[in-house]
Scaffold this active site. Sequence first.
Site, PDB file in Angstrom:
ATOM      1  N   GLU A   1       0.858  -1.185   0.000  1.00  0.00           N
ATOM      2  CA  GLU A   1       0.000   0.000   0.000  1.00  0.00           C
ATOM      3  C   GLU A   1       0.890   1.229   0.000  1.00  0.00           C
ATOM      4  O   GLU A   1       1.231   1.751  -1.034  1.00  0.00           O
ATOM      5  CB  GLU A   1      -0.961  -0.003   1.195  1.00  0.00           C
ATOM      6  CG  GLU A   1      -2.181  -0.853   0.910  1.00  0.00           C
ATOM      7  CD  GLU A   1      -3.320  -0.631   1.887  1.00  0.00           C
ATOM      8  OE1 GLU A   1      -3.951   0.423   1.848  1.00  0.00           O
ATOM      9  OE2 GLU A   1      -3.568  -1.562   2.679  1.00  0.00           O
TER      10      GLU A   1
ATOM     11  N   GLU B   1      -1.583  -0.148  13.343  1.00  0.00           N
ATOM     12  CA  GLU B   1      -2.820   0.066  12.593  1.00  0.00           C
ATOM     13  C   GLU B   1      -4.037  -0.416  13.375  1.00  0.00           C
ATOM     14  O   GLU B   1      -5.053   0.245  13.432  1.00  0.00           O
ATOM     15  CB  GLU B   1      -2.725  -0.698  11.263  1.00  0.00           C
ATOM     16  CG  GLU B   1      -3.981  -0.615  10.422  1.00  0.00           C
ATOM     17  CD  GLU B   1      -3.802  -1.264   9.071  1.00  0.00           C
ATOM     18  OE1 GLU B   1      -2.968  -2.176   8.968  1.00  0.00           O
ATOM     19  OE2 GLU B   1      -4.486  -0.846   8.120  1.00  0.00           O
TER      20      GLU B   1
HETATM   21  C1  BGC Z   1      -5.285   1.596   4.802  1.00  0.00           C
HETATM   22  C2  BGC Z   1      -5.908   2.574   5.738  1.00  0.00           C
HETATM   23  C3  BGC Z   1      -7.042   3.226   5.005  1.00  0.00           C
HETATM   24  C4  BGC Z   1      -8.052   2.136   4.811  1.00  0.00           C
HETATM   25  C5  BGC Z   1      -9.359   2.572   4.238  1.00  0.00           C
HETATM   26  C6  BGC Z   1      -6.295   0.547   4.536  1.00  0.00           C
HETATM   27  O1  BGC Z   1      -5.857  -0.434   3.686  1.00  0.00           O
HETATM   28  O2  BGC Z   1      -4.093   1.091   5.292  1.00  0.00           O
HETATM   29  O3  BGC Z   1      -5.091   3.249   6.510  1.00  0.00           O
HETATM   30  O4  BGC Z   1      -7.524   4.395   5.501  1.00  0.00           O
HETATM   31  O5  BGC Z   1      -7.488   1.073   4.076  1.00  0.00           O
HETATM   32  O6  BGC Z   1      -9.942   1.686   3.408  1.00  0.00           O
END
Ligand code: BGC
Length: 871
Positions: free
Chosen positions: A476, A749
């Site tokens: 990501e 996270e």
């Molecule tokens: C990200 C997040 C993001 C979220 C929203 C994730 O894969 O790491 O931080 O805001 O998706 O869909």
Amino acid sequence: MAVAISQVSFEHHRVALGIGEASPRISWRFDGLAADWRQGGYSIELSRHKQNQTGLSQIELFHYNSSDSVLVPWPTVSLASAESATVRVRAYGEGDQPDTPWSEHVNVETGILNQDDWSGAQMISADKETEKNAPHQPLLFRKEFSVNSTSVEKARLYITAYGLYEAQINGKRVGTTVLAPGWQSYKHRLVYDTYDVTALLLAGDNVLGITVGEGWYAGRLGFGAGNRNIWGDTLGAIALLVITSNRKTQSVRTDKSWMASTGPIVTSEIYNGEVYDSRLEQTGWSAPGFLVPDTAKWIAVKELEAPYGILTAPDGPPIQRIEEIKLQEVLTSPTGKTILDFGQNFAGWLRLTVKGKIGETIKLVHTEVLEDGEVATRPLRNATQTDYLTLSGELQVWEPSFTYHGFRYVMVDGWPEDDTPLNNDSVSAIVIHSDMEETGSFECADELLNKLHKNVRWSMKSNFMSIPSDCPQRDERLGWTGDSLAFAPTANFLYDTSGFWRGWLKDLQSEQVEGVPPLVVPGVPATGPQIPTAIWGDALVANPFNAYHASGDLDALREQYTGAKAWLDDGIPRNGAGLWSRSNFQLGDWLDPKSPPDDPGRATTSSTYVADAYLVYVTGLVAEMASELGLGDDKTRFEKWAKDLKTAFREAWIDPEGIVANETQTGLALPLYFDIFESDAQAKEAASRLEKIIVDNEYLVGTGFSGTHLLGLALTKHNLTDTFYKMLGQTTVPSWLYQVEMGGTTTWERWDSLLPDGSLNPGEMLSFNHYSFGSVANWMHQVIGGLSPAKPGWKTARVSVEPGGNITWAKASYLSPYGKISTDWKVDDTGFHLVLEVPPNTDAEVVLPGEKRTLLVGSGSHRISDPTFHF
Ligand code: BGC
């Protein structure tokens, strides 16, 4: 007491070389603790260095009767392309207050301001087929030229790429920037950089060499299989070198006369790492005297379409190598693997100093955590972050060029132990991030909170990588807008983020389609269609607003106003009451602690409810923006709209007794913080119910991305600071200190990225380096440290320490646009005692914790006590 000017700056640049503003605004910070010092006027002395004329500087002096010291207008005729000037400033005290001495002389120099000044430089690529469904091998570009003078007075290199570039002149690296030119929405904006290369040029033969890797431009981006070549499938470089000697200029530009080749970097991908084969090095390729031994290796170049319309000077600082971390330990895993531990999770790469047999390959797998003593690669999903270095047989110092990794541990395979011991001399780690100035500090009596604060800073450093990214390790590393909304106020305290945001927010706005921005900026197709969602889209409003509060930059706010307005006017699909359309997808209170591992959006608070609450909030913020910008009609319109939406929200979600549809931590914190309740009495009752929910939950967290950053602020706003101290003090999951107790060195996270038994959460959202939940540091700065801006740019600070928990002392400081403001307080048997330092030309509203009395103090050092305060 004396007062002095500690720093003069232009716009938001740390180094004003190659800037894009022809009339850069000037700011100065003060030093010294002069009491109640206010600026009554200032002088600017400006020497312009005109080329091609007499060579003499022309000095101009300007005087103003004004108290302004932040972003004051450029006083004279605008600078031309590549023109430089030297500026110094002197400020005069109001009345009989002392004046400052002249500041140091500071240089400012513009970049290339007009298309024509690129002198026809072309975007060049190697004249060959490009890779389509595979990583691109980085290209080398080379140009030999001669300098017909023994004394080069000045030389500037202007350069950028379709991809990431690194330039060399005569075998020496140009500048220290890495991953240049950073990541922008390349369809709209491609940053070029300016370097002073005077010292690198030689009389006679010279070579300019450029390496270009795929970077974000043509690399794979987005989760799963991702997409490649999002902005283009062909790597390219554009450069202009302008050399001045004897008042004559000579330029070297990228064009068809260059040659191209490939070198030792076989591939270098953002997610997957670098494959480097030292045997393919072409020693001396970027220096004169390099004879092309194998002509087949060097081919002609072709010209690509030049990106003139979108070339732009940087707003924010470049990515730099910021620090080096020493190896802490070499571990042997249960299965016998060699694992390096650097003791800190961060973003960057390794630096190896190694000698082995020619052709031996070292493999380096980077991970954030270990699982059962082995490197845990599952959190990386479809990114391998693995580097391969094939050795030359000589002693070599190696770092990768066009990739970066999020890691603490590295599994090493194939290390040539016989020739080079694996230890601190042969391995270290390099930390990289956007090189913002550090502005905020925080420390208190609680060591666990101090560690949490350090972790918050590390997660910021790991993710302020030209854009605000979600994480630095997996497939990501994207500019998720909602995450940035949650964290921005914290970021704005820790670092001077003004230039960083100015650039990224331009991209956010330029990517809007009918008011709707992508969920990630720069937009990446793998994240799905460009759909409107609350919080993530609301970054269009909240981020410029928060940036304005930190910097006081009204022009930057103005730049963003159209986008913010378009979000409300055109972007948000609404129901009949003007609230969010009920059929609209929402990410909501993403990753609240109850969300199942395989369904991170399934939160305890309705996502539409959360969306509507934010809608009320951001509509009010647009009204405030309009007011700051002097747009009276808009102010009236948005104020009314915000009021109507509040009514609509109450009708939809709050019953006549004031009970909200989602009596959860987020469900109550949002309307409390956004002032949505009908009456103070209802708000008070709602606050007590929120407190009860928290108590019943044993002071553990119940919020996700949308509620967490506001929960503490909502409680403090409703006199429940003690409740939040108790939450902050918890160490079991889910809580902030749980992560600290579990050995976290960054913020995670998920509240439970690591489960209490030490195993990894089975979910996919498993980063150990996400800044969102670190947004709690904003509360720590404001309530424990006592510091926040009361007026934009900290012209007036609000100093409101609310001691609590087991914290008997704390210190915080912030290097504001005016100078350093700091608090240093303790509570003892004699009450509350604060030493407050306020920079010149500002004042502070101080709220005393016991009596809640407010004092207004001017600049200087203040000792303030409140004997009525006791724990
Ligand atoms: C990200 C997040 C993001 C979220 C929203 C994730 O894969 O790491 O931080 O805001 O998706 O869909």
